[in-house]
Design a protein around this motif. Structure first.
Motif, PDB file in Angstrom:
ATOM      1  N   VAL A  34       0.870  -1.172   0.000  1.00 10.55           N
ATOM      2  CA  VAL A  34       0.000   0.000   0.000  1.00 10.55           C
ATOM      3  C   VAL A  34       0.907   1.221   0.000  1.00 10.55           C
ATOM      4  CG1 VAL A  34      -1.872   1.230   1.144  1.00 10.55           C
ATOM      5  CG2 VAL A  34      -1.722  -1.266   1.352  1.00 10.55           C
ATOM      6  N   VAL A  47      -3.039   0.127  -3.925  1.00 10.92           N
ATOM      7  CA  VAL A  47      -3.001  -1.183  -3.282  1.00 10.92           C
ATOM      8  C   VAL A  47      -2.718  -2.228  -4.355  1.00 10.92           C
ATOM      9  CG1 VAL A  47      -4.268  -2.881  -1.906  1.00 10.92           C
ATOM     10  CG2 VAL A  47      -4.662  -0.428  -1.542  1.00 10.92           C
ATOM     11  N   LEU A  60      -9.818  -8.389  -0.831  1.00  9.93           N
ATOM     12  CA  LEU A  60      -9.096  -7.319  -0.146  1.00  9.93           C
ATOM     13  C   LEU A  60     -10.038  -6.705   0.880  1.00  9.93           C
ATOM     14  CD1 LEU A  60      -7.083  -5.872  -3.104  1.00  9.93           C
ATOM     15  CD2 LEU A  60      -6.120  -6.405  -0.867  1.00  9.93           C
ATOM     16  N   HIS A  61      -9.528  -6.511   2.090  1.00  7.05           N
ATOM     17  CA  HIS A  61     -10.368  -6.128   3.225  1.00  7.05           C
ATOM     18  C   HIS A  61      -9.698  -5.003   3.999  1.00  7.05           C
ATOM     19  CE1 HIS A  61     -11.667  -6.749   7.545  1.00  7.05           C
ATOM     20  NE2 HIS A  61     -12.848  -6.784   6.964  1.00  7.05           N
ATOM     21  N   SER A  62     -10.484  -4.018   4.423  1.00  4.08           N
ATOM     22  CA  SER A  62      -9.975  -2.944   5.285  1.00  4.08           C
ATOM     23  C   SER A  62     -10.701  -3.005   6.614  1.00  4.08           C
ATOM     24  CB  SER A  62     -10.179  -1.575   4.627  1.00  4.08           C
ATOM     25  OG  SER A  62     -11.550  -1.331   4.381  1.00  4.08           O
ATOM     26  N   GLU A  73     -15.487  -1.726   8.464  1.00  5.98           N
ATOM     27  CA  GLU A  73     -14.801  -2.547   7.480  1.00  5.98           C
ATOM     28  C   GLU A  73     -15.363  -2.335   6.082  1.00  5.98           C
ATOM     29  OE1 GLU A  73     -15.342  -6.676   8.402  1.00  5.98           O
ATOM     30  OE2 GLU A  73     -17.511  -6.639   8.021  1.00  5.98           O
ATOM     31  N   LEU A 106     -11.896   0.845  -0.599  1.00  5.54           N
ATOM     32  CA  LEU A 106     -11.643   0.228   0.702  1.00  5.54           C
ATOM     33  C   LEU A 106     -11.800   1.207   1.860  1.00  5.54           C
ATOM     34  CD1 LEU A 106      -8.591  -2.022  -0.238  1.00  5.54           C
ATOM     35  CD2 LEU A 106     -10.824  -2.828   0.579  1.00  5.54           C
ATOM     36  N   SER A 134      -6.115  -1.283   8.792  1.00  6.05           N
ATOM     37  CA  SER A 134      -5.421  -2.507   8.397  1.00  6.05           C
ATOM     38  C   SER A 134      -5.980  -2.973   7.055  1.00  6.05           C
ATOM     39  CB  SER A 134      -5.606  -3.595   9.458  1.00  6.05           C
ATOM     40  OG  SER A 134      -4.986  -4.798   9.049  1.00  6.05           O
ATOM     41  N   ILE A 135      -5.111  -3.063   6.049  1.00 11.28           N
ATOM     42  CA  ILE A 135      -5.484  -3.583   4.735  1.00 11.28           C
ATOM     43  C   ILE A 135      -4.960  -5.013   4.644  1.00 11.28           C
ATOM     44  CG2 ILE A 135      -5.380  -3.243   2.239  1.00 11.28           C
ATOM     45  CD1 ILE A 135      -6.690  -0.914   3.629  1.00 11.28           C
ATOM     46  N   SER A 136      -5.829  -5.970   4.328  1.00 16.59           N
ATOM     47  CA  SER A 136      -5.440  -7.378   4.287  1.00 16.59           C
ATOM     48  C   SER A 136      -5.959  -8.032   3.022  1.00 16.59           C
ATOM     49  CB  SER A 136      -5.994  -8.132   5.503  1.00 16.59           C
ATOM     50  OG  SER A 136      -5.563  -7.564   6.714  1.00 16.59           O
ATOM     51  N   SER A 154      -0.963  -8.596   5.336  1.00 17.80           N
ATOM     52  CA  SER A 154      -1.614  -7.404   5.872  1.00 17.80           C
ATOM     53  C   SER A 154      -0.626  -6.246   5.912  1.00 17.80           C
ATOM     54  CB  SER A 154      -2.151  -7.649   7.283  1.00 17.80           C
ATOM     55  OG  SER A 154      -3.170  -8.617   7.297  1.00 17.80           O
TER      56      SER A 154
END
Length: 452
Positions: A34, A47, A60-62, A73, A106, A134-136, A154
């Motif tokens: 990121v 990203v 992709l999850h925030s 989220e 996100l 947190s970006i995962s 992450s």
């Protein structure tokens, strides 16, 4: 050894090497990047996920934990390309809280995590600390249970409302309360008096962001819990605040603008039409109305709510809709400020799906008044279809309905309106237009904005 044998041997060796390298690449762990990991909240990031197998479904999850300890989220479903990579800036999200190519999806599509309290709204209280996100990346297309799964990778990022070098100064003088933010550098700077709406309290995050863009911004507190909420605030309070900002040594006294949203914008309209002391160079109103208020605190708002309760509605979720109140009052010319008295440029930003205030109708009414008085050149209006009332800085999560505390200390859920994607677009475009408007009227030359 013949030449054909040598060529065949080399070809087979190259194929084996290629397969070995491909296997090694696929066995290497995915890499998530990121860029930048530290930035202002109105700056975009990139990203990218690499080292996936080609054609791999991933999510992709925030995730952000607010200062109220609530989780927010967002997530998007992607499929890696032939190189085993995903780029959020280039690739489609096929599902999730947003779809399509959305660089900042996100962030702007964040919503309260399942099980959260009803009516949450994400707002930063302490601007001296960053918003941590947190970006995962997860294997497969997930829609829930993220905290029960182990991510493939992450990255923790920082989103700031206040750039390095911005000064935060507590103001308590002449009975006025607020916070002044001074940009980095020698100064002096153009000033902005920043006023929020009927939620009350001291809201600093927009002012700190304005200071990060080289404006000395004064976040004004004009009613809150305790004595300021109980007392009615007079116009002189805002005149004193304007005077404090104008006389600060780091502020250019004849280059001051006013910025208000909702009730704050109505206060701004009172100042520019009725005050003989306040002379701003320009004015910005978001979700504005120009009703003559019986008072500038919750007592005055409650008077209006009680008087026009017959035009209040609720939706299927029992969320209150106040839009009809303003429409009813607007029918009586004696209840409206004389906007023909303004003498400074005015920018009005509104959403056409605003369910709290008919801001677009008020903007049209202001245009009719200014056109009749030959002052329509002072007005710039920007209206956004399917945007609601709470038009915030870019990439802020959209809140269609949130909890609201009235002056009688009763809690209810207000419907603000808006649809998530068009509302997010309105926030991004509206902020760009607001900064350009302030730049044009408060600065005579272009200056670089602060960056993280």
């Amino acid at each position: 050894m013949t030449m054909s044998f040598i060529l065949l041997f080399c070809s087979r060796s190259a194929t084996r090497l290629s397969r070995r390298l491909s296997t090694m690449a696929q066995s290497a762990p995915p890499v998530l990047s990121v860029v930048p990991t530290r930035a202002l909240v109105d700056e975009k990031f990139k990203v990218v996920v690499e080292n996936l197998a080609p054609g791999s479904p991933v999510t992709l999850h925030s995730l952000h934990q607010s200062e109220d300890q609530d989780y927010w989220e967002a997530f998007g479903h992607y499929i890696s390309d032939h190189r085993g990579a995903v780029s959020v800036a280039e690739d489609l999200s096929f599902g999730g809280t947003y779809t399509g190519v959305e660089v900042m999806g996100l962030l702007w599509s964040m919503r309260p995590a399942p099980g959260s309290r009803e009516g949450n709204r994400l707002r930063k209280t302490n601007v001296c600390t960053p918003m941590l996100v947190s970006i995962s990346v997860y294997r497969g297309h997930l829609a829930e249970g993220f905290r029960d799964q182990s991510p493939l990778a992450s990255v923790l990022i920082e989103r700031w409302y206040m750039a390095p070098g911005v000064q935060r100064i507590d103001i308590r003088e002449k009975g006025v309360r607020g916070t002044l933010f001074i940009p980095p550098g020698p100064g002096p700077f153009p000033g902005v008096l920043d006023m929020w709406g009927g939620g009350g309290g001291l809201v600093e995050y927009r002012s700190s962001l304005l200071a990060s863009h080289s404006y000395a911004s004064f976040a004004l507190e004009y009613f809150t819990d305790g004595e300021m909420r109980k007392a009615e605030v007079e116009l002189s309070y805002f005149e004193a605040a304007f005077d404090i900002l104008k006389n600060h040594p780091q502020v250019i006294p004849d280059r001051i603008g006013i910025f208000g949203i909702c009730l704050g914008s109505s206060v701004a309209m009172h100042m520019v039409t009725r005050s003989t002391i306040v002379k701003p160079l320009c004015c910005v109103g978001v979700s504005s109305f120009h009703i003559i208020l019986p008072g500038f605190g919750m007592r005055g708002i409650n008077e209006l709510l009680n008087k026009y309760s017959n035009v209040m509605r609720v939706d299927e979720n029992n969320h209150q809709i106040w839009r009809g109140i303003g429409l009813q009052i607007m029918k009586d010319p004696s209840k409206k400020l004389n906007m023909g008295n303004i003498s400074c440029p005015l920018l009005l930003v509104s959403g056409l799906d605003d369910q709290n205030c008919a801001a677009s109708k008020f903007a049209e009414d202001i245009y009719q008044t200014l056109n009749a008085t030959g002052k329509d050149h002072l007005l710039t209006t920007v209206q956004y279809p399917d945007a609601g009332h709470l038009i915030e800085p870019p990439f802020s999560p959209h809140s269609r309905a949130t909890a609201f505390m009235t002056g009688t200390n009763s809690k209810l859920i207000l419907l603000w309106g808006g649809q998530t994607k068009p509302h997010a677009d309105a926030q991004e475009d509206g902020w760009r237009r607001i900064l350009a408007f302030l730049q044009h009227h408060l600065y005579s030359s272009t200056i670089p904005k602060a960056r993280m």
